[in-house]
Scaffold this motif. Structure first.
Motif, PDB file in Angstrom:
ATOM      1  N   GLU A 150       0.849  -1.193   0.000  1.00 18.08           N
ATOM      2  CA  GLU A 150       0.000   0.000   0.000  1.00 18.08           C
ATOM      3  C   GLU A 150       0.883   1.240   0.000  1.00 18.08           C
ATOM      4  OE1 GLU A 150      -3.935   1.579   2.317  1.00 18.08           O
ATOM      5  OE2 GLU A 150      -2.270   0.852   3.550  1.00 18.08           O
ATOM      6  N   SER A 151       0.614   2.111  -0.959  1.00 23.26           N
ATOM      7  CA  SER A 151       1.279   3.410  -1.025  1.00 23.26           C
ATOM      8  C   SER A 151       0.264   4.475  -0.635  1.00 23.26           C
ATOM      9  CB  SER A 151       1.804   3.675  -2.437  1.00 23.26           C
ATOM     10  OG  SER A 151       2.397   4.958  -2.520  1.00 23.26           O
ATOM     11  N   GLU A 152       0.711   5.507   0.062  1.00 21.05           N
ATOM     12  CA  GLU A 152      -0.209   6.534   0.522  1.00 21.05           C
ATOM     13  C   GLU A 152       0.413   7.913   0.348  1.00 21.05           C
ATOM     14  OE1 GLU A 152       0.815   6.633   5.280  1.00 21.05           O
ATOM     15  OE2 GLU A 152      -0.875   5.421   4.593  1.00 21.05           O
ATOM     16  N   SER A 153      -0.462   8.902   0.201  1.00 17.61           N
ATOM     17  CA  SER A 153      -0.061  10.298   0.092  1.00 17.61           C
ATOM     18  C   SER A 153      -1.032  11.140   0.902  1.00 17.61           C
ATOM     19  CB  SER A 153      -0.052  10.751  -1.372  1.00 17.61           C
ATOM     20  OG  SER A 153      -1.353  10.674  -1.922  1.00 17.61           O
ATOM     21  N   ASP A 188      -2.647  11.437  -7.933  1.00 21.18           N
ATOM     22  CA  ASP A 188      -2.444  12.762  -7.330  1.00 21.18           C
ATOM     23  C   ASP A 188      -2.267  13.831  -8.396  1.00 21.18           C
ATOM     24  OD1 ASP A 188      -2.647  11.659  -4.849  1.00 21.18           O
ATOM     25  OD2 ASP A 188      -0.496  11.470  -4.515  1.00 21.18           O
ATOM     26  N   LEU A 191      -0.545   5.710  -7.735  1.00 24.66           N
ATOM     27  CA  LEU A 191      -0.942   6.750  -6.774  1.00 24.66           C
ATOM     28  C   LEU A 191      -0.358   8.103  -7.169  1.00 24.66           C
ATOM     29  CD1 LEU A 191      -2.509   7.403  -4.263  1.00 24.66           C
ATOM     30  CD2 LEU A 191      -0.505   6.820  -2.894  1.00 24.66           C
ATOM     31  N   ASN A 192       0.873   8.123  -7.673  1.00 27.72           N
ATOM     32  CA  ASN A 192       1.442   9.384  -8.161  1.00 27.72           C
ATOM     33  C   ASN A 192       0.610   9.948  -9.310  1.00 27.72           C
ATOM     34  OD1 ASN A 192       3.683  10.115  -6.579  1.00 27.72           O
ATOM     35  ND2 ASN A 192       4.935   8.522  -7.515  1.00 27.72           N
ATOM     36  N   SER A 213      -4.728   6.489  -0.530  1.00 19.07           N
ATOM     37  CA  SER A 213      -3.876   5.293  -0.570  1.00 19.07           C
ATOM     38  C   SER A 213      -4.326   4.382  -1.699  1.00 19.07           C
ATOM     39  CB  SER A 213      -3.930   4.545   0.767  1.00 19.07           C
ATOM     40  OG  SER A 213      -5.249   4.101   1.041  1.00 19.07           O
ATOM     41  N   THR A 255       2.078   0.202  -7.379  1.00 24.57           N
ATOM     42  CA  THR A 255       1.303   0.913  -6.360  1.00 24.57           C
ATOM     43  C   THR A 255       1.701   2.374  -6.292  1.00 24.57           C
ATOM     44  OG1 THR A 255       1.112  -1.131  -5.073  1.00 24.57           O
ATOM     45  CG2 THR A 255       0.696   0.935  -3.913  1.00 24.57           C
ATOM     46  N   GLN A 256       3.013   2.632  -6.225  1.00 23.79           N
ATOM     47  CA  GLN A 256       3.480   4.016  -6.130  1.00 23.79           C
ATOM     48  C   GLN A 256       3.221   4.784  -7.424  1.00 23.79           C
ATOM     49  OE1 GLN A 256       7.727   4.584  -6.018  1.00 23.79           O
ATOM     50  NE2 GLN A 256       7.554   6.288  -4.560  1.00 23.79           N
ATOM     51  N   ALA A 311       3.366  10.181  -2.895  1.00 21.15           N
ATOM     52  CA  ALA A 311       3.140   8.739  -2.798  1.00 21.15           C
ATOM     53  C   ALA A 311       4.403   8.034  -2.302  1.00 21.15           C
ATOM     54  CB  ALA A 311       2.721   8.178  -4.158  1.00 21.15           C
ATOM     55  N   THR A 312       4.257   7.289  -1.218  1.00 21.48           N
ATOM     56  CA  THR A 312       5.392   6.588  -0.632  1.00 21.48           C
ATOM     57  C   THR A 312       5.642   5.275  -1.353  1.00 21.48           C
ATOM     58  OG1 THR A 312       3.927   5.512   0.975  1.00 21.48           O
ATOM     59  CG2 THR A 312       4.945   7.610   1.625  1.00 21.48           C
TER      60      THR A 312
END
Length: 774
Positions: A55-58, A246, A242-243, A229, A238-239, A474-475
């Protein structure tokens, strides 16, 4: 009968019997171990064969910056911060937004490597690059397996049809449902995977994929911060996704935040255009009206029209008077009367007045000539001719003048008629003109208002901009969020323990067997004579106390013999009845070995087998004639002396049950049984009655009534707890006061509690254990 020992206090039903637990554990430990291994193996296999989920989250900060008020204009934009977080979450999870994400993300084709355990997605660096054109939707979401067939060729195998296609890199392959060109990725390095396959994802599948793995939740309502996320089995994917979410969201939000003002401005522009058209139509009307009516003030024109009509009437009157005067002059000329008054001279032009004067002069001269000359003279005729010429000339001039006056009079009449008609329609035109002027002014005011609003919205749109910031990009997930290996292993371990405890509890509750002495003392009011432990030698033939004198069982039976001395009996001869609820509880074994122990103490003992329904397998001695026994004694076929069987002990005799009679209960009821006991009492110190099970037949109850003391046998882990209630019921109904109980075959786990372990001969397993201990 007096009780000479202290019975321990009864425990509550809720007490846990540790002895019973240990017995259940010994009996079922293998199954419990297998359950523990199975559940933990399932947990291990789940961890082993479950793909890691990352899981990647921002973190986003949502604000709307409003600068429109700096221009001194009232803000026309709604409060963008009201319910902002909830609205933005719905936008992020909407299909409209996710479609824009898909348009800017290259995830239409998914490449996978086939591993020996799990399949992994090759995101970012697939073995091939694919360019395709879909002809039929059946190709979507179906795996297409790819294998290299050489340095420049490959083989495709379609899962849905099983069809295999060979092709070459960089060359088009045309099939029924797809056209594709495959390029080899030279930067790809093969690992230990077995093979590869790819799927062309449909739009609906990709939308479902994004919706199911994307989540957004508020962090701080006051700060307008939002956590976004995304989950996937590939951390790089995943990253990356998410990037992209965003980035697209910042662009999309900038468009959407001003969408309301844009729509309002568009509406204002459209409305202003319609008003302009209406105002233009009014302006054309005013222009046409002015051109047609030569004025834009009908009130003033109305006054002018009245004056004009009056002036025309005056002109008509004057023309009519002049025509009358001309007619009179014409008549005078016809009648040779040439008198012209002053008003006539004023209305006539100078050339006519001159001709008329000349005519008068000639007429006067003619009159003078007439006086001197005759009418036939040349001079007279000459004057007459001149007069006629001037007269014709004057008549013609007057006639032309009259015609001109008549023409002008007709024009004045027509003009008057026209003015009168226009005068009659002027009030209606004035009313319509005034009404249109009023509408024009209203549209003009509305137009100016809309123009002002349009300017305000345009300034508000220029001054209000979404100030959305990515506080945390995004992590890159380094650790999977699932499966939690330690958690799942812990769950498996705990689940195995809980299952074992649960199963152990079910076995404990389902076990209604008597397991220890406390259960007998708790339920039954009958005194306990003693306990006989279990032993590996009890299955052997013959007297156990003779064959194994140092065993725990032999010592326990000797203790029973000693405890019997504490029960005072009124008779000098003791009749001991040994009974139980059902067969298999060790009743005959106890009766036989108790008789043997008593005989070893130099007492003369006889054992009667009263179970005439079932032959014994364990007997103190084998009778030579099986047709003799208790059944034949009670029917007086044989005497008791004829039926006695000598045992290995000199003081111990035995009478078998004999043949099976049809009526065992009736035989015990007649007086022969009582007489038999009286005869035996004269010859033996102890008479031991091996009765039938009282839970099955009534023979045992009859025998117990004849006994001085009754021993009721319970077998550990065999006799049910309901048997205790059966004993209590027997004592209550028959009013027994000389009955006692005994626990038989108690497992070795409780030996230390009763002190019998040190007499038992060590078994082979015990010797092996002692060797290992040393």
């Amino acid at each position: 009968m007096e009780k000479n020992r202290t019975i321990p206090p009864a425990s509550t039903a809720a007490d846990i019997d540790l002895n019973k637990l240990s017995i259940i554990l010994k009996q079922n430990w293998i199954w419990l171990l297998l359950i523990f291994i199975a559940i933990n193996s399932v947990a291990y296999l789940f961890i082993r064969y479950t793909k890691n989920l990352y899981e990647s989250e921002s973190v986003l900060k949502l604000d709307v910056k409003t600068d429109a008020t700096e221009l001194g204009i009232k803000t026309m934009v709604e409060d963008q911060n009201m319910n902002m977080l909830a609205g933005e979450i719905e936008i992020i999870r909407s299909k409209l937004f996710l479609n824009r994400v898909l348009d800017s993300t290259n995830i239409e084709v998914s490449f996978y490597s086939i591993g020996r355990v799990l399949n992994d997605e090759l995101f970012g660096n697939p073995p091939i690059q694919l360019h395709y054109t879909v002809k039929h939707p059946s190709i979507y979401n179906e795996p297409v397996y790819f294998d290299e067939d050489g340095p420049s060729s490959f083989v495709l195998r379609f899962h849905n049809s099983g069809r295999e296609i060979k092709g070459r890199y960089n060359e088009k392959i045309s099939l029924d449902n797809i056209e594709l060109i495959i390029h080899k990725n030279e930067a790809f390095r093969r690992g230990d995977e077995i093979g590869y396959f790819f799927t062309i994802n449909s739009r609906d599948k990709l939308l479902d994929y994004l919706l199911s793995n994307l989540s957004a939740e508020p962090i701080n309502y006051n700060a307008n911060t939002l956590r976004v996320s995304f989950k996937d089995y590939n951390p790089f994917k995943t990253q990356a996704i998410l990037n992209k979410i965003d980035t697209v969201y910042l662009q999309y939000s900038n468009e959407q935040k001003n969408l309301a003002n844009t729509q309002k401005i568009e509406w204002l522009v459209k409305e202003l255009g319609q008003i302009e058209k209406k105002m233009e139509s009014f302006e054309n009307y005013f222009e046409d009206f002015t051109l047609q009516n030569k004025t834009s003030d009908l009130g003033e024109d109305l006054k002018k029209t009245i004056i004009t009509i009056s002036r025309i009437d005056s002109q008509r009157y004057e023309l009519s008077r002049k025509i009358i005067e001309i007619n009179q002059l014409l008549d005078n000329i016809q009648t040779s009367t040439f008198f012209i008054n002053g008003s006539q001279r004023q209305m006539l032009p100078d050339f006519i007045n001159k001709n008329l004067d000349e005519l008068q002069r000639l007429v006067v001269e003619q009159e003078k000539v007439k006086m001197s000359y005759s009418e036939i003279t040349f001079a007279f005729r000459q004057k007459q001719k001149e007069i006629e010429n001037i007269k014709d000339k004057a008549f013609k001039q007057l006639t032309d003048l009259k015609s001109d006056f008549l023409r002008k009079l007709q024009e004045l009449n027509q003009r008057k008629i026209k003015l009168e008609y226009e005068f009659a329609g002027m009030p209606d035109k004035n009313t319509q003109f005034t009404k249109n002027q009023r509408y024009y002014k209203l549209y003009e005011e509305f137009y100016l208002t809309l123009m002002k609003s349009k300017s305000e919205f345009e300034i508000a749109q220029a001054g209000s901009t979404p100030d959305f910031k990515i506080l945390s990009p995004a992590t890159f997930p380094t650790k999977p969020i699932s499966p939690g290996n330690f958690i799942i292993a812990g769950i498996g371990f705990v689940a195995s323990l809980v299952t074992i405890i649960f199963l152990f509890g079910i076995l404990y509750l389902a076990n209604n067997k008597i397991t220890n002495l406390l259960e007998i003392e708790r339920v039954s009011d009958v005194p306990v004579l003693g306990v006989v432990p279990a032993s590996r030698h009890v299955q052997s033939q013959g007297l156990h106390v003779v064959e194994h004198p140092k065993s725990m069982v032999s010592e326990a039976i000797r203790t029973l013999r000693t405890n019997l001395e504490f029960f005072n009996v009124s008779s000098t001869k003791k009749v001991i009845a040994v009974s139980s609820t059902v067969s298999g509880e060790g009743k005959s074994f106890i009766a036989m070995n108790l008789g043997g122990v008593i005989a070893l103490s130099k007492k003369k003992v006889i054992l009667l087998d009263l179970d005439m329904r079932k032959p014994k397998t364990h007997q103190p001695a084998s009778p030579e004639d099986k047709t003799k026994g208790i059944s034949t004694i009670l029917i007086r076929k044989n005497t008791w002396q004829e039926c006695i069987v000598q045992t290995a002990l000199e003081q111990f005799d035995y009478i078998p049950a004999g043949p099976h009679p049809p009526n065992p209960s009736e035989l015990l009821l007649n007086g022969e049984f009582a007489a038999l006991l009286e005869e035996l009492k004269k010859n033996y110190d102890f008479i031991i009655l091996d009765t039938p099970p009282v839970g099955l037949v009534t023979d045992g109850i009859m025998a117990m009534k004849r006994a001085d003391i009754s021993i009721y046998i319970f077998r550990a882990n065999y006799s049910k707890k309901d048997f205790l209630l059966n004993l209590k019921r027997i004592v209550t109904i028959n009013k027994f006061s000389n009955i006692t109980s005994l626990l038989n075959a108690l497992p070795p786990t409780s030996e230390k509690n009763y002190g019998y372990g040190y007499y038992e001969d060590p078994s082979q397993s015990s010797r092996i254990k002692s060797i290992f201990k040393r």
